[in-house]
Scaffold this motif. Structure first.
Motif, short mmCIF file in Angstrom:
data_model
loop_
_atom_site.label_atom_id
_atom_site.label_comp_id
_atom_site.label_asym_id
_atom_site.label_seq_id
_atom_site.Cartn_x
_atom_site.Cartn_y
_atom_site.Cartn_z
N SER A 48 0.82 -1.21 0.00
CA SER A 48 0.00 0.00 0.00
C SER A 48 0.86 1.26 0.00
O SER A 48 0.50 2.27 -0.63
CB SER A 48 -0.93 0.00 1.22
N SER A 52 0.76 4.24 -2.72
CA SER A 52 0.61 5.64 -2.29
C SER A 52 1.70 6.52 -2.89
O SER A 52 1.47 7.70 -3.19
CB SER A 52 0.64 5.74 -0.77
N MET A 81 -7.28 6.99 -7.94
CA MET A 81 -7.05 6.13 -6.77
C MET A 81 -8.38 5.60 -6.23
O MET A 81 -9.32 6.38 -6.01
CB MET A 81 -6.31 6.91 -5.68
N PHE A 83 -9.61 3.33 -2.96
CA PHE A 83 -9.15 2.77 -1.68
C PHE A 83 -10.04 1.60 -1.26
O PHE A 83 -11.07 1.33 -1.86
CB PHE A 83 -9.18 3.85 -0.60
N GLN A 84 -9.63 0.92 -0.18
CA GLN A 84 -10.43 -0.18 0.36
C GLN A 84 -11.80 0.32 0.82
O GLN A 84 -12.81 -0.32 0.58
CB GLN A 84 -9.70 -0.86 1.51
N SER A 87 -14.48 6.24 0.40
CA SER A 87 -14.13 7.66 0.59
C SER A 87 -15.04 8.58 -0.24
O SER A 87 -14.55 9.45 -0.97
CB SER A 87 -12.66 7.91 0.23
N GLN A 141 -18.53 1.00 -3.76
CA GLN A 141 -17.21 0.84 -4.38
C GLN A 141 -17.29 1.05 -5.89
O GLN A 141 -16.36 1.58 -6.50
CB GLN A 141 -16.64 -0.54 -4.05
N ASP A 159 -6.22 -0.01 -4.17
CA ASP A 159 -5.62 -0.53 -2.94
C ASP A 159 -6.63 -1.44 -2.22
O ASP A 159 -7.47 -0.97 -1.46
CB ASP A 159 -5.19 0.61 -2.03
N PRO A 161 -9.40 -2.89 -3.19
CA PRO A 161 -10.73 -2.27 -3.29
C PRO A 161 -11.88 -3.18 -2.90
O PRO A 161 -12.97 -2.70 -2.58
CB PRO A 161 -10.81 -1.90 -4.78
#
Length: 265
Positions: A48, A52, A81, A83-84, A87, A141, A159, A161
Protein backbone atom coordinates in the motif's frame (compact mmCIF):
# COMPACT_ATOMS: atom_id res chain seq x y z
CA UNK A 1 7.07 2.13 -20.66
CA UNK A 2 4.18 4.09 -19.14
CA UNK A 3 5.17 3.79 -15.48
CA UNK A 4 8.71 3.29 -14.17
CA UNK A 5 9.99 2.79 -10.63
CA UNK A 6 13.77 2.93 -10.40
CA UNK A 7 15.78 2.07 -7.26
CA UNK A 8 12.82 3.15 -5.13
CA UNK A 9 13.17 2.97 -1.34
CA UNK A 10 11.07 4.15 1.58
CA UNK A 11 12.13 4.64 5.19
CA UNK A 12 9.90 6.06 7.91
CA UNK A 13 11.75 8.11 10.54
CA UNK A 14 10.44 8.77 14.06
CA UNK A 15 12.24 11.94 15.11
CA UNK A 16 10.93 11.80 18.67
CA UNK A 17 12.14 8.26 19.31
CA UNK A 18 15.21 8.66 17.07
CA UNK A 19 14.34 5.46 15.25
CA UNK A 20 13.80 4.51 11.61
CA UNK A 21 11.98 1.72 9.82
CA UNK A 22 12.90 0.64 6.29
CA UNK A 23 9.74 -0.38 4.47
CA UNK A 24 11.47 -1.43 1.25
CA UNK A 25 14.46 -0.63 -0.93
CA UNK A 26 15.78 -1.12 -4.47
CA UNK A 27 12.37 -1.52 -6.08
CA UNK A 28 12.72 -1.62 -9.87
CA UNK A 29 9.51 -2.00 -11.86
CA UNK A 30 8.23 -0.99 -15.29
CA UNK A 31 4.59 -1.20 -16.35
CA UNK A 32 3.38 -0.90 -19.93
CA UNK A 33 0.24 0.83 -21.14
CA UNK A 34 -3.00 -1.20 -20.84
CA UNK A 35 -1.48 -3.76 -18.45
CA UNK A 36 -3.36 -5.08 -15.43
CA UNK A 37 -0.68 -5.59 -12.76
CA UNK A 38 -1.30 -6.87 -9.23
CA UNK A 39 1.02 -6.44 -6.25
CA UNK A 40 0.80 -9.37 -3.89
CA UNK A 41 2.56 -10.02 -0.61
CA UNK A 42 2.25 -10.49 3.16
CA UNK A 43 1.34 -7.73 5.60
CA UNK A 44 4.21 -5.32 6.14
CA UNK A 45 5.87 -5.73 2.76
CA UNK A 46 4.93 -2.18 1.69
CA UNK A 47 2.30 -2.86 -0.99
CA UNK A 48 0.00 0.00 0.00
CA UNK A 49 2.92 2.35 0.69
CA UNK A 50 4.26 1.67 -2.80
CA UNK A 51 0.86 2.41 -4.32
CA UNK A 52 0.61 5.64 -2.29
CA UNK A 53 3.98 6.71 -3.68
CA UNK A 54 2.80 6.15 -7.26
CA UNK A 55 -0.29 8.20 -6.36
CA UNK A 56 1.96 10.99 -5.07
CA UNK A 57 0.56 10.72 -1.53
CA UNK A 58 3.94 9.57 -0.15
CA UNK A 59 7.41 10.73 -1.14
CA UNK A 60 10.24 8.38 -1.99
CA UNK A 61 13.21 8.23 0.37
CA UNK A 62 15.40 7.20 -2.54
CA UNK A 63 15.01 6.52 -6.24
CA UNK A 64 12.40 7.89 -8.62
CA UNK A 65 8.93 7.13 -9.96
CA UNK A 66 8.02 8.44 -13.41
CA UNK A 67 4.80 8.41 -15.42
CA UNK A 68 5.33 9.02 -19.13
CA UNK A 69 8.91 10.06 -18.20
CA UNK A 70 7.67 12.78 -15.83
CA UNK A 71 8.70 12.32 -12.21
CA UNK A 72 5.85 11.95 -9.72
CA UNK A 73 6.11 14.43 -6.85
CA UNK A 74 2.47 14.96 -5.87
CA UNK A 75 -1.06 13.71 -6.67
CA UNK A 76 -2.45 14.48 -10.11
CA UNK A 77 -5.40 13.74 -12.41
CA UNK A 78 -3.24 11.35 -14.46
CA UNK A 79 -3.59 8.85 -11.56
CA UNK A 80 -6.95 7.72 -10.24
CA UNK A 81 -7.05 6.13 -6.77
CA UNK A 82 -9.59 3.65 -5.37
CA UNK A 83 -9.15 2.77 -1.68
CA UNK A 84 -10.43 -0.18 0.36
CA UNK A 85 -13.07 2.15 1.81
CA UNK A 86 -14.84 4.17 -0.91
CA UNK A 87 -14.13 7.66 0.59
CA UNK A 88 -17.30 9.18 -0.86
CA UNK A 89 -19.07 12.39 0.14
CA UNK A 90 -22.21 11.47 2.16
CA UNK A 91 -23.87 14.85 1.54
CA UNK A 92 -23.83 14.33 -2.25
CA UNK A 93 -25.83 11.82 -4.25
CA UNK A 94 -24.15 9.23 -6.48
CA UNK A 95 -23.96 11.47 -9.53
CA UNK A 96 -22.76 14.39 -7.41
CA UNK A 97 -19.87 12.28 -6.13
CA UNK A 98 -18.77 11.45 -9.66
CA UNK A 99 -19.14 14.99 -11.02
CA UNK A 100 -17.45 16.66 -8.02
CA UNK A 101 -13.80 16.33 -9.24
CA UNK A 102 -14.82 16.85 -12.89
CA UNK A 103 -16.11 20.39 -12.33
CA UNK A 104 -12.54 21.63 -11.91
CA UNK A 105 -11.69 20.83 -15.53
CA UNK A 106 -15.00 20.98 -17.45
CA UNK A 107 -18.35 22.75 -17.45
CA UNK A 108 -21.40 21.39 -15.61
CA UNK A 109 -23.07 19.90 -18.69
CA UNK A 110 -19.95 18.08 -19.81
CA UNK A 111 -19.28 16.82 -16.26
CA UNK A 112 -22.81 15.41 -16.04
CA UNK A 113 -22.45 13.66 -19.42
CA UNK A 114 -19.19 12.07 -18.28
CA UNK A 115 -20.76 11.01 -14.99
CA UNK A 116 -23.73 9.44 -16.77
CA UNK A 117 -21.39 7.51 -19.08
CA UNK A 118 -19.31 5.99 -16.28
CA UNK A 119 -22.28 5.29 -14.01
CA UNK A 120 -23.74 3.32 -16.92
CA UNK A 121 -20.42 1.50 -17.25
CA UNK A 122 -20.57 0.36 -13.60
CA UNK A 123 -24.34 -0.32 -13.91
CA UNK A 124 -25.49 2.34 -11.46
CA UNK A 125 -27.53 4.60 -13.76
CA UNK A 126 -30.75 3.80 -11.88
CA UNK A 127 -29.14 4.84 -8.60
CA UNK A 128 -27.55 8.14 -9.66
CA UNK A 129 -29.88 10.21 -7.45
CA UNK A 130 -29.48 7.97 -4.39
CA UNK A 131 -27.34 9.04 -1.44
CA UNK A 132 -24.37 6.97 -0.34
CA UNK A 133 -26.02 5.63 2.82
CA UNK A 134 -28.74 4.09 0.62
CA UNK A 135 -26.22 1.88 -1.21
CA UNK A 136 -24.62 -1.44 -0.35
CA UNK A 137 -20.84 -1.66 0.15
CA UNK A 138 -20.35 -3.11 -3.31
CA UNK A 139 -22.41 -0.35 -4.93
CA UNK A 140 -20.44 2.30 -3.04
CA UNK A 141 -17.21 0.84 -4.38
CA UNK A 142 -18.60 0.96 -7.92
CA UNK A 143 -19.30 4.68 -7.40
CA UNK A 144 -15.65 5.14 -6.35
CA UNK A 145 -14.49 3.28 -9.47
CA UNK A 146 -16.76 5.38 -11.70
CA UNK A 147 -15.42 8.59 -10.11
CA UNK A 148 -11.80 7.52 -10.66
CA UNK A 149 -12.43 6.47 -14.28
CA UNK A 150 -14.33 9.69 -15.07
CA UNK A 151 -11.10 11.63 -14.46
CA UNK A 152 -9.62 9.72 -17.43
CA UNK A 153 -6.38 8.85 -15.62
CA UNK A 154 -3.38 7.26 -17.31
CA UNK A 155 -3.20 4.75 -14.44
CA UNK A 156 -5.93 3.43 -12.15
CA UNK A 157 -4.50 2.63 -8.70
CA UNK A 158 -6.54 0.22 -6.56
CA UNK A 159 -5.62 -0.53 -2.94
CA UNK A 160 -7.47 -3.72 -1.93
CA UNK A 161 -10.73 -2.27 -3.29
CA UNK A 162 -12.74 -5.44 -2.59
CA UNK A 163 -11.05 -6.41 0.69
CA UNK A 164 -13.90 -5.26 2.94
CA UNK A 165 -16.66 -6.96 0.93
CA UNK A 166 -18.30 -10.34 1.37
CA UNK A 167 -17.13 -13.18 -0.88
CA UNK A 168 -20.14 -13.13 -3.22
CA UNK A 169 -20.01 -9.35 -3.78
CA UNK A 170 -16.24 -9.53 -4.21
CA UNK A 171 -16.60 -12.15 -6.94
CA UNK A 172 -19.22 -10.05 -8.78
CA UNK A 173 -17.07 -6.91 -8.64
CA UNK A 174 -13.98 -8.78 -9.84
CA UNK A 175 -15.92 -9.79 -12.96
CA UNK A 176 -17.24 -6.24 -13.35
CA UNK A 177 -13.75 -4.77 -13.06
CA UNK A 178 -12.47 -7.11 -15.77
CA UNK A 179 -15.31 -5.98 -18.06
CA UNK A 180 -14.48 -2.32 -17.39
CA UNK A 181 -10.76 -2.91 -17.98
CA UNK A 182 -11.44 -4.69 -21.27
CA UNK A 183 -13.66 -1.79 -22.41
CA UNK A 184 -11.51 1.11 -21.25
CA UNK A 185 -8.03 -0.49 -21.62
CA UNK A 186 -6.82 1.49 -18.62
CA UNK A 187 -3.52 0.60 -17.03
CA UNK A 188 -4.35 -0.82 -13.59
CA UNK A 189 -2.03 -1.27 -10.61
CA UNK A 190 -3.92 -3.38 -8.08
CA UNK A 191 -2.93 -4.27 -4.51
CA UNK A 192 -4.36 -7.42 -2.96
CA UNK A 193 -3.75 -10.05 -0.27
CA UNK A 194 -5.61 -12.69 -2.28
CA UNK A 195 -3.55 -14.98 -4.53
CA UNK A 196 -6.62 -16.14 -6.42
CA UNK A 197 -7.87 -12.58 -6.97
CA UNK A 198 -4.48 -11.62 -8.41
CA UNK A 199 -4.47 -14.62 -10.75
CA UNK A 200 -8.06 -14.08 -11.85
CA UNK A 201 -7.58 -10.41 -12.74
CA UNK A 202 -4.00 -9.81 -13.80
CA UNK A 203 -1.65 -9.88 -16.77
CA UNK A 204 1.26 -9.76 -14.31
CA UNK A 205 1.69 -10.42 -10.61
CA UNK A 206 4.47 -8.70 -8.65
CA UNK A 207 5.17 -10.84 -5.59
CA UNK A 208 6.79 -8.95 -2.71
CA UNK A 209 8.73 -10.24 0.27
CA UNK A 210 9.01 -8.45 3.59
CA UNK A 211 11.37 -7.11 6.29
CA UNK A 212 12.38 -5.11 4.29
CA UNK A 213 10.01 -5.25 1.34
CA UNK A 214 11.42 -6.29 -2.01
CA UNK A 215 10.27 -7.89 -5.25
CA UNK A 216 10.86 -11.64 -5.13
CA UNK A 217 9.07 -12.57 -8.36
CA UNK A 218 7.53 -10.96 -11.45
CA UNK A 219 5.05 -13.42 -12.98
CA UNK A 220 3.47 -13.02 -16.41
CA UNK A 221 0.11 -14.77 -16.80
CA UNK A 222 -0.50 -15.73 -20.40
CA UNK A 223 -3.38 -18.22 -20.16
CA UNK A 224 -6.86 -17.01 -21.17
CA UNK A 225 -9.66 -15.62 -19.04
CA UNK A 226 -12.00 -16.54 -17.39
CA UNK A 227 -9.73 -18.20 -14.82
CA UNK A 228 -11.88 -20.35 -12.59
CA UNK A 229 -10.61 -22.00 -9.42
CA UNK A 230 -11.08 -25.45 -11.00
CA UNK A 231 -8.75 -24.57 -13.90
CA UNK A 232 -5.58 -26.65 -13.58
CA UNK A 233 -3.35 -23.76 -14.67
CA UNK A 234 -4.88 -21.59 -11.94
CA UNK A 235 -4.41 -24.31 -9.32
CA UNK A 236 -0.76 -24.84 -10.30
CA UNK A 237 0.08 -21.14 -10.32
CA UNK A 238 -1.70 -20.58 -6.99
CA UNK A 239 0.45 -23.30 -5.41
CA UNK A 240 3.64 -21.83 -6.90
CA UNK A 241 2.87 -18.37 -5.51
CA UNK A 242 1.88 -19.80 -2.11
CA UNK A 243 5.23 -21.58 -1.92
CA UNK A 244 6.99 -18.32 -2.76
CA UNK A 245 5.16 -16.55 0.06
CA UNK A 246 5.47 -19.25 2.74
CA UNK A 247 8.95 -18.16 3.84
CA UNK A 248 7.88 -14.50 3.94
CA UNK A 249 4.70 -15.21 5.90
CA UNK A 250 6.61 -17.37 8.41
CA UNK A 251 9.10 -14.53 8.84
CA UNK A 252 6.28 -12.12 9.73
CA UNK A 253 4.71 -14.60 12.17
CA UNK A 254 8.02 -15.21 13.95
CA UNK A 255 8.68 -11.48 14.31
CA UNK A 256 5.16 -10.85 15.64
CA UNK A 257 5.54 -13.72 18.13
CA UNK A 258 8.90 -12.35 19.28
CA UNK A 259 7.33 -8.91 19.78
CA UNK A 260 4.48 -10.41 21.86
CA UNK A 261 6.97 -12.27 24.08
CA UNK A 262 9.08 -9.12 24.53
CA UNK A 263 6.06 -6.98 25.48
CA UNK A 264 4.67 -9.55 27.90
CA UNK A 265 8.00 -10.08 29.74
Amino acid sequence: MLLKLQNVGKTFIDKQKHTSFEVFSDIDLTIAENQFVSILGPSGCGKSTLLSMVAGLENTTEGSITLEKREIKKPGPDRGMVFQQPSLFPWLDVKGNVTFPLKKSMNKQQAELEADHFLKLVQLSKFKHHYIYELSGGMQQRVAIARALAMNPKVLLMDEPFGALDEQTRHILQDKLLEIWQQTKKTILFVTHSIHEAIKLSDRIIVMGTRPGRIISDITIDFPRPRDRENQQVITLEKEIMNLLKTEINKVLKEELADEIQHSS
